[in-house]
Design an enzyme around this catalytic site. Structure first.
Site, PDB file in Angstrom:
ATOM      1  N   ASP A 366       0.838  -1.197   0.000  1.00 11.44           N
ATOM      2  CA  ASP A 366       0.000   0.000   0.000  1.00 11.44           C
ATOM      3  C   ASP A 366       0.876   1.251   0.000  1.00 11.44           C
ATOM      4  O   ASP A 366       2.065   1.224  -0.355  1.00 11.44           O
ATOM      5  CB  ASP A 366      -0.966  -0.064   1.207  1.00 11.44           C
ATOM      6  N   LYS A 476      -4.153  -0.974  -6.807  1.00 10.40           N
ATOM      7  CA  LYS A 476      -5.195  -0.292  -6.026  1.00 10.40           C
ATOM      8  C   LYS A 476      -5.063   1.192  -6.365  1.00 10.40           C
ATOM      9  O   LYS A 476      -4.044   1.810  -6.073  1.00 10.40           O
ATOM     10  CB  LYS A 476      -4.964  -0.531  -4.538  1.00 10.40           C
ATOM     11  N   TRP A 477      -6.076   1.738  -7.022  1.00  9.84           N
ATOM     12  CA  TRP A 477      -6.053   3.128  -7.510  1.00  9.84           C
ATOM     13  C   TRP A 477      -6.846   3.974  -6.514  1.00  9.84           C
ATOM     14  O   TRP A 477      -8.068   3.905  -6.478  1.00  9.84           O
ATOM     15  CB  TRP A 477      -6.679   3.180  -8.894  1.00  9.84           C
ATOM     16  N   ASP A 478      -6.129   4.766  -5.737  1.00  9.38           N
ATOM     17  CA  ASP A 478      -6.765   5.515  -4.655  1.00  9.38           C
ATOM     18  C   ASP A 478      -7.006   6.957  -5.077  1.00  9.38           C
ATOM     19  O   ASP A 478      -6.419   7.450  -6.056  1.00  9.38           O
ATOM     20  CB  ASP A 478      -5.837   5.474  -3.430  1.00  9.38           C
ATOM     21  N   ASN A 480      -7.766  10.364  -2.612  1.00 12.34           N
ATOM     22  CA  ASN A 480      -8.026  10.646  -1.206  1.00 12.34           C
ATOM     23  C   ASN A 480      -8.446  12.064  -0.856  1.00 12.34           C
ATOM     24  O   ASN A 480      -8.284  12.469   0.289  1.00 12.34           O
ATOM     25  CB  ASN A 480      -6.784  10.294  -0.384  1.00 12.34           C
ATOM     26  N   CYS A 526     -10.535   2.816  -5.425  1.00 15.32           N
ATOM     27  CA  CYS A 526     -10.658   3.153  -4.006  1.00 15.32           C
ATOM     28  C   CYS A 526     -10.669   4.669  -3.952  1.00 15.32           C
ATOM     29  O   CYS A 526     -10.027   5.324  -4.764  1.00 15.32           O
ATOM     30  CB  CYS A 526      -9.436   2.596  -3.276  1.00 15.32           C
ATOM     31  N   ASP A 548     -13.057   2.506   4.378  1.00 19.74           N
ATOM     32  CA  ASP A 548     -11.893   2.425   5.262  1.00 19.74           C
ATOM     33  C   ASP A 548     -12.278   1.882   6.626  1.00 19.74           C
ATOM     34  O   ASP A 548     -11.408   1.652   7.462  1.00 19.74           O
ATOM     35  CB  ASP A 548     -11.240   3.803   5.421  1.00 19.74           C
TER      36      ASP A 548
END
Ligand code: GLA
Length: 707
Positions: A366, A476-478, A480, A526, A548
């Protein structure tokens, strides 16, 4: 062909498996009206439902009182400013500063299959399962053409709608509102269901009676959002999981949206959905066109359960494209809650060592592997491996993980830029900002201006270079933070209202390029958990990190709300450590496993440090996943009881399509002191119903956990 045109009656009839939608053209003036939406009917001669003969709401020919017609006629695509005072689906600003327009029928075409939408996510289907009506209408004074598109699916009760607007005149026109769907119906004592939440508390189901005036939800955050969700259902007041009429509306889009109901003076309801008009305008020069994303409408006469199963089938068969769509996903272990930023090569290999022996199949590294990122304050945009952390480099780590028989996945947040990054120092104008104004930071980061093709290219190449450097099989394409201080160094002032939508087109282009160049990649979207859990993202990734909040009991409600619309196969769900990092609650490891089984399944903990008795349980959980995931992923979903409603227990069931097996999961959250044992009448009822439908369930696996 599931769409027919009846020339004499001037009616279009769209049939899905068990629903019908009828559009009519009335009057010499060619108004396009909505005649019917509901259970499938054989009769097409139902133009009378538009009630144009009913005084005082007489047809438009009555020049003395046109607005009584315009303000009551069930408009198929209502326009602004000419006498329909309910809310409208489209409005404009002309060079003369006017906003009114009126659309009249011009022509139509019915085609097999479904044309794609340029640059946008959309459902798809072959000639054998769907057909599409393209209904052209025009405002003859503005020379603005609008093509209303409707695709009726025969294998599921869904109709997909989108809108294309073309400036066929010679003057510039600004579109100030272009919604994708509008449906006028009588209010039959309806309720409204919407999904709301917050970060770590996503998609809680909210049901209340539909009442006079405006109600609905929207997002202005630049993402579909944690807070409100691009979904809405209108249903009979006494409809439940099993019976009653339900109309579901789901927007295949990931940015700002509006979902609205307006109950008017005559107790009819206008249901609308599309791009949020707040902060939106789009300049159409002569010859240019604008394509609005699509809304999917589902009608069910079998209550919410029927609606859910239609959405699940549609999204599994006609939206998700990934090769993983029909496959078991590798059981992953993600190091976020295990280590946060505090990891190095040795730590990750130690996790992989243990995990591989327990049957876990993929290690996901991550946040924190790039630039000089030791916390969440720096380095976004500097997608260069931090070799002081990952000694020996990324390829070495990936090879070591592969040697242990595991796949390797990696985290990115490609849309972001830290003020403290080499990228920002080199290109401060690449961040979204208003010239001369300091933009608001959120998580100490800015957002890249993805309306710019040069920024999209650069970002894509950064991600692609890393993926080429090692055997990386999952991303995993975040994303935020939300978008603020909307400004772009390259968009001209007259196009700044296009920013939010152009940003989404940039994101979609990035993900399209990614899955085209790496077709076997497993992509998981994500957004700080579930802020972009929407059908738009599912077009690119078969799964999305749900929230989350990994607390198993909180997850019951989050997953219930999510699965109202989305297949279980799309819900990222992991077993995490206890006491839970967000809530501090301790839940038995076994229960955490049952809850995660309702999604993609994986682990989010330091497997080298959890209690021995928990670790020993992992192989049996892995076995359980392999045994049941086919049913969970592909089965029909039945919600039996809701912990969100009863605060005591949760129960759902998944049944194979051939009705041979069912998996029922029951979670008793708290014990009930001094109560008689409970016969689970709800589940008896469900089993009975399925049998009634000639189902022969040979095996029922029941999982029960009393915490
Ligand atoms: C978001 C994600 C988490 C994790 C962190 C890393 O919050 O939802 O799962 O990846 O970012 O910063």
């Amino acid at each position: 062909m599931s769409i027919a045109y009846y020339d004499k009656e001037r009616l279009f009839k769209l049939d899905t498996g068990s629903s019908t939608y009828v559009i009519g053209i009335v009057d010499d003036e060619g108004f396009i009206g909505h005649a019917y939406y509901g259970p499938r009917i054989a009769d097409h001669n139902i133009g009378y439902l538009m009630r144009t003969g009913e005084g005082p709401f007489v047809p438009s020919k009555n020049g003395r009182d046109r607005t009584s017609f315009l303000d009551t006629f069930p408009m198929e695509y209502p326009t602004h400013g000419v006498g329909d005072f309910r809310d409208d689906a489209i409005s404009v600003r002309t060079v003369g500063g006017n906003s009114a327009l009126q659309l009249r029928y011009v022509s139509h075409e019915i085609v097999q299959g479904k044309p794609s939408l340029p640059g946008l996510p959309a459902t798809f289907g072959g000639d054998d399962v769907c057909s599409t009506l393209l209904l052209k209408c025009t405002d003859k004074d503005l020379k603005l053409d609008v093509i209303l598109s409707y695709t009726a699916f025969e294998d599921t009760d869904a109709i997909a709608r989108s809108v294309n607007v073309i400036n066929s005149g010679s003057d510039d026109i600004y579109l100030t509102r272009v919604l994708s769907a509008s449906v006028d119906m009588d209010n039959e004592n309806y309720d409204l269901i919407t999904l709301h939440g917050s970060w770590a508390r996503e998609r809680r189901i909210n049901r209340r009676p539909l009442t006079t005036g405006f109600q609905g939800l929207n997002s202005v955050r630049g993402e579909s959002s944690h807070q409100d969700h691009p979904f809405m259902a209108v249903l009979e007041h006494d409809a439940n999981q099993d019976r009653g009429e339900v109309y579901g509306f789901s927007f295949v889009y990931s940015g700002n949206f509006l979902a609205e109901c307006y109950v008017n003076q005559y107790d009819s309801v206008r249901i609308m959905m599309g791009i949020n008009p707040i902060d939106f305008s789009w300049l159409l020069k002569a010859g240019e066109e604008f394509c609005a994303p699509e809304v999917v409408m589902v009608h069910s006469s079998e209550g919410l359960g029927g609606m859910t199963r239609s959405f699940h089938d549609l999204y599994r068969q006609h939206l998700i494209r990934s090769p993983y769509k029909d496959c078991k996903r590798p059981i992953l272990i993600n190091n976020w809650e295990a280590t946060y930023f505090n990891f190095d090569t040795d730590k990750l290999i130690a996790i992989a060592d243990q995990a591989s022996k327990l049957g876990i199949e993929m290690l996901v590294m991550d946040d924190g592997w790039f630039g000089y990122r030791e916390d969440d304050n720096t380095s976004l945009g500097d997608w260069i491996v931090n070799e002081s952390k990952l000694k020996g480099g990324l390829k070495y780590l990936v090879d070591e993980v592969n040697k242990r028989g595991m796949k390797f996945g990696i985290w990115f947040e490609p849309e972001m830029i830290s003020p403290d990054s080499d990228l920002y120092r080199a290109h401060p104008d690449w961040a979204i900002a208003i010239d001369g104004r300091e933009p608001a930071r959120s998580r100490n980061q800015y957002v890249l201006d993805l309306t710019r093709p040069d920024v999209v290219d650069y970002t894509y190449n950064q991600v692609s270079t890393i993926l080429h450097s090692a055997n990386i099989e999952y991303v995993k394409w975040d994303m935020n933070r939300q978008l603020t201080d909307i400004g772009s160094a390259t968009l001209p002032a007259e196009r700044m209202g296009e920013f939010f939508h152009r940003y989404m087109l940039g994101v979609y282009e990035l993900q399209e390029r990614l899955i085209t160049e790496f077709p076997d990649l497993l992509l998981e979207n994500c957004s700080g958990g579930g802020a972009r859990f929407d059908p738009g993202m599912l077009y690119y990734s078969p799964q999305i990190w749900c929230s989350d909040d990994t607390d198993a009991i909180e997850r019951l409600s989050i997953q219930e709300g999510t699965s109202l619309v989305y297949p279980l196969s799309t819900m990222g769900a992991h077993i995490s450590d206890c006491p839970n990092h967000a809530l501090g609650r301790t839940t038995p490891f076994r229960t955490r496993g049952y809850v995660a089984l309702a999604g993609t399944f994986g682990y989010e903990l330091d497997v080298t440090r959890i209690p021995e008795e928990d670790r020993e349980m992992i192989p049996s959980q892995v076995e359980m996943y392999h045994k049941y995931n086919d049913i969970v992923r592909m089965g029909d979903y039945y919600r039996i009881a809701s912990y969100h409603d009863n605060h005591e227990y949760d129960c759902y069931m998944v049944v194979t399509k051939d009705r041979s097996e069912a998996l029922m999961t029951y979670i008793q959250v708290l014990n009930r002191i001094n109560y008689h044992s409970r016969r689970n009448t709800a589940s008896h009822m469900w089993m009975w119903r399925i049998r009634q439908r000639r189902a022969m369930i040979r095996t029922v696996h029941i999982q029960v956990r009393c915490s």
